[in-house]
Design a protein around this motif. Sequence first.
Motif, PDB file in Angstrom:
ATOM      1  N   GLY A   1       0.794  -1.212   0.000  1.00 60.70           N
ATOM      2  CA  GLY A   1       0.000   0.000   0.000  1.00 60.70           C
ATOM      3  C   GLY A   1       0.828   1.264   0.000  1.00 60.70           C
ATOM      4  N   LEU A   2       2.137   1.165  -0.143  1.00 69.20           N
ATOM      5  CA  LEU A   2       2.988   2.354  -0.177  1.00 69.20           C
ATOM      6  C   LEU A   2       3.237   2.786  -1.615  1.00 69.20           C
ATOM      7  CD1 LEU A   2       5.677   1.357   2.482  1.00 69.20           C
ATOM      8  CD2 LEU A   2       3.553   2.635   2.816  1.00 69.20           C
ATOM      9  N   ALA A   3       3.687   4.012  -1.774  1.00 63.72           N
ATOM     10  CA  ALA A   3       4.052   4.502  -3.099  1.00 63.72           C
ATOM     11  C   ALA A   3       5.207   3.661  -3.648  1.00 63.72           C
ATOM     12  CB  ALA A   3       4.449   5.973  -3.022  1.00 63.72           C
ATOM     13  N   THR A   4       5.272   3.542  -4.952  1.00 68.00           N
ATOM     14  CA  THR A   4       6.325   2.774  -5.607  1.00 68.00           C
ATOM     15  C   THR A   4       7.594   3.607  -5.756  1.00 68.00           C
ATOM     16  OG1 THR A   4       5.670   3.531  -7.790  1.00 68.00           O
ATOM     17  CG2 THR A   4       4.619   1.499  -6.957  1.00 68.00           C
ATOM     18  N   ARG A   5       8.648   2.957  -6.170  1.00 65.20           N
ATOM     19  CA  ARG A   5       9.907   3.658  -6.430  1.00 65.20           C
ATOM     20  C   ARG A   5       9.704   4.725  -7.509  1.00 65.20           C
ATOM     21  NH1 ARG A   5      15.504   3.238  -5.137  1.00 65.20           N
ATOM     22  NH2 ARG A   5      16.390   5.018  -6.182  1.00 65.20           N
ATOM     23  N   ARG A   6       8.925   4.396  -8.523  1.00 62.85           N
ATOM     24  CA  ARG A   6       8.658   5.360  -9.601  1.00 62.85           C
ATOM     25  C   ARG A   6       7.931   6.591  -9.057  1.00 62.85           C
ATOM     26  NH1 ARG A   6       6.083   3.525 -15.171  1.00 62.85           N
ATOM     27  NH2 ARG A   6       8.067   2.440 -15.151  1.00 62.85           N
ATOM     28  N   ALA A   7       6.950   6.372  -8.203  1.00 60.44           N
ATOM     29  CA  ALA A   7       6.221   7.496  -7.594  1.00 60.44           C
ATOM     30  C   ALA A   7       7.153   8.320  -6.710  1.00 60.44           C
ATOM     31  CB  ALA A   7       5.028   6.988  -6.795  1.00 60.44           C
ATOM     32  N   PHE A   8       8.016   7.641  -5.962  1.00 64.35           N
ATOM     33  CA  PHE A   8       8.994   8.334  -5.118  1.00 64.35           C
ATOM     34  C   PHE A   8       9.903   9.211  -5.974  1.00 64.35           C
ATOM     35  CE2 PHE A   8      13.433   8.304  -3.726  1.00 64.35           C
ATOM     36  CZ  PHE A   8      13.338   9.014  -2.535  1.00 64.35           C
ATOM     37  N   ASP A   9      10.446   8.637  -7.056  1.00 66.46           N
ATOM     38  CA  ASP A   9      11.335   9.402  -7.931  1.00 66.46           C
ATOM     39  C   ASP A   9      10.634  10.635  -8.492  1.00 66.46           C
ATOM     40  OD1 ASP A   9      13.437   7.640  -7.503  1.00 66.46           O
ATOM     41  OD2 ASP A   9      13.084   6.507  -9.349  1.00 66.46           O
ATOM     42  N   GLY A  10       9.363  10.476  -8.886  1.00 65.01           N
ATOM     43  CA  GLY A  10       8.592  11.617  -9.389  1.00 65.01           C
ATOM     44  C   GLY A  10       8.360  12.671  -8.320  1.00 65.01           C
ATOM     45  N   ALA A  11       8.067  12.223  -7.101  1.00 60.67           N
ATOM     46  CA  ALA A  11       7.842  13.168  -5.996  1.00 60.67           C
ATOM     47  C   ALA A  11       9.132  13.903  -5.638  1.00 60.67           C
ATOM     48  CB  ALA A  11       7.293  12.420  -4.782  1.00 60.67           C
ATOM     49  N   LEU A  12      10.253  13.202  -5.677  1.00 60.43           N
ATOM     50  CA  LEU A  12      11.544  13.840  -5.400  1.00 60.43           C
ATOM     51  C   LEU A  12      11.866  14.878  -6.465  1.00 60.43           C
ATOM     52  CD1 LEU A  12      14.095  14.078  -3.718  1.00 60.43           C
ATOM     53  CD2 LEU A  12      15.019  12.102  -4.953  1.00 60.43           C
ATOM     54  N   GLU A  13      11.623  14.521  -7.718  1.00 63.40           N
ATOM     55  CA  GLU A  13      11.843  15.460  -8.819  1.00 63.40           C
ATOM     56  C   GLU A  13      10.975  16.716  -8.636  1.00 63.40           C
ATOM     57  OE1 GLU A  13      13.479  16.697 -12.481  1.00 63.40           O
ATOM     58  OE2 GLU A  13      13.888  14.777 -11.539  1.00 63.40           O
ATOM     59  N   ALA A  14       9.714  16.516  -8.276  1.00 64.18           N
ATOM     60  CA  ALA A  14       8.805  17.643  -8.066  1.00 64.18           C
ATOM     61  C   ALA A  14       9.236  18.498  -6.887  1.00 64.18           C
ATOM     62  CB  ALA A  14       7.377  17.129  -7.852  1.00 64.18           C
ATOM     63  N   ALA A  15       9.665  17.862  -5.800  1.00 62.62           N
ATOM     64  CA  ALA A  15      10.094  18.610  -4.611  1.00 62.62           C
ATOM     65  C   ALA A  15      11.305  19.471  -4.928  1.00 62.62           C
ATOM     66  CB  ALA A  15      10.410  17.644  -3.471  1.00 62.62           C
ATOM     67  N   VAL A  16      12.233  18.915  -5.670  1.00 59.93           N
ATOM     68  CA  VAL A  16      13.430  19.672  -6.045  1.00 59.93           C
ATOM     69  C   VAL A  16      13.053  20.793  -7.011  1.00 59.93           C
ATOM     70  CG1 VAL A  16      15.614  19.519  -7.297  1.00 59.93           C
ATOM     71  CG2 VAL A  16      15.008  17.773  -5.614  1.00 59.93           C
ATOM     72  N   GLY A  17      12.142  20.517  -7.923  1.00 58.48           N
ATOM     73  CA  GLY A  17      11.738  21.501  -8.922  1.00 58.48           C
ATOM     74  C   GLY A  17      11.014  22.702  -8.356  1.00 58.48           C
ATOM     75  N   ARG A  18      10.300  22.514  -7.246  1.00 55.75           N
ATOM     76  CA  ARG A  18       9.568  23.662  -6.705  1.00 55.75           C
ATOM     77  C   ARG A  18      10.288  24.340  -5.546  1.00 55.75           C
ATOM     78  NH1 ARG A  18       6.055  19.425  -5.077  1.00 55.75           N
ATOM     79  NH2 ARG A  18       6.077  19.159  -2.838  1.00 55.75           N
ATOM     80  N   SER A  19      11.462  23.855  -5.178  1.00 54.77           N
ATOM     81  CA  SER A  19      12.290  24.490  -4.163  1.00 54.77           C
ATOM     82  C   SER A  19      11.478  24.846  -2.922  1.00 54.77           C
ATOM     83  CB  SER A  19      12.946  25.741  -4.748  1.00 54.77           C
ATOM     84  OG  SER A  19      13.830  26.294  -3.815  1.00 54.77           O
ATOM     85  N   ALA A  20      11.054  23.823  -2.195  1.00 49.17           N
ATOM     86  CA  ALA A  20      10.180  23.992  -1.026  1.00 49.17           C
ATOM     87  C   ALA A  20      10.854  24.813   0.063  1.00 49.17           C
ATOM     88  CB  ALA A  20       9.785  22.623  -0.485  1.00 49.17           C
ATOM     89  N   PRO A  21      10.122  25.780   0.637  1.00 46.75           N
ATOM     90  CA  PRO A  21      10.666  26.537   1.775  1.00 46.75           C
ATOM     91  C   PRO A  21      11.058  25.573   2.892  1.00 46.75           C
ATOM     92  CG  PRO A  21       8.604  27.497   1.012  1.00 46.75           C
ATOM     93  CD  PRO A  21       8.777  26.195   0.284  1.00 46.75           C
ATOM     94  N   GLY A  22      12.229  25.785   3.476  1.00 50.37           N
ATOM     95  CA  GLY A  22      12.710  24.888   4.523  1.00 50.37           C
ATOM     96  C   GLY A  22      13.571  23.772   3.967  1.00 50.37           C
TER      97      GLY A  22
END
Length: 157
Positions: free
Chosen positions: A1-22
């Motif tokens: 029931g957890l996110a897959t490696r592919r979903a993780f990689d996409g989420a990491l890419e998105a997090a880096v792309g939007r430069s989250a405060p903090g």
Amino acid sequence: GLATRRAFDGALEAAVGRSAPGGTALILIDVDSFKCINDTYGHPVGDDVLVHLAQVLRSRVRFQDVVLSRLGGDELAVLMPGCASDVAHHRAEDLLEAVRSTPMTLPDGGLLALSISVGVAHMPQDSADRRGLYIAADAALYAAKRAGRGRVSVAAS
């Protein structure tokens, strides 16, 4: 029931792309002595351990804040965009304690105490080095294992 490696990689890419405060924090989790669990109790119990761990971890994170995923085997990841380094360390300690305090019930009714090793790394808001974040968290995870397992290790900033 957890996110897959592919979903993780996409989420990491998105997090880096939007430069989250903090910045962005990454927690890598490995089940201590997982091979021994499989060898002693069988692979179906090993699978049950992963499901149990997922439930324990899910109960301790807020899904609007994190991506909880299985990277492969017994390695899990918690990606936390917009999370400061000290908060990530605190959350990692909380996850470690939650696993320690929640043994799994075996098919025969007995309890199996579980332990995890945890590596934590943080990437500042202005960084885009997602590979470096993963490498740092992985190195911290292995430092926790070398230090005796069942502990949290934080990568140097």
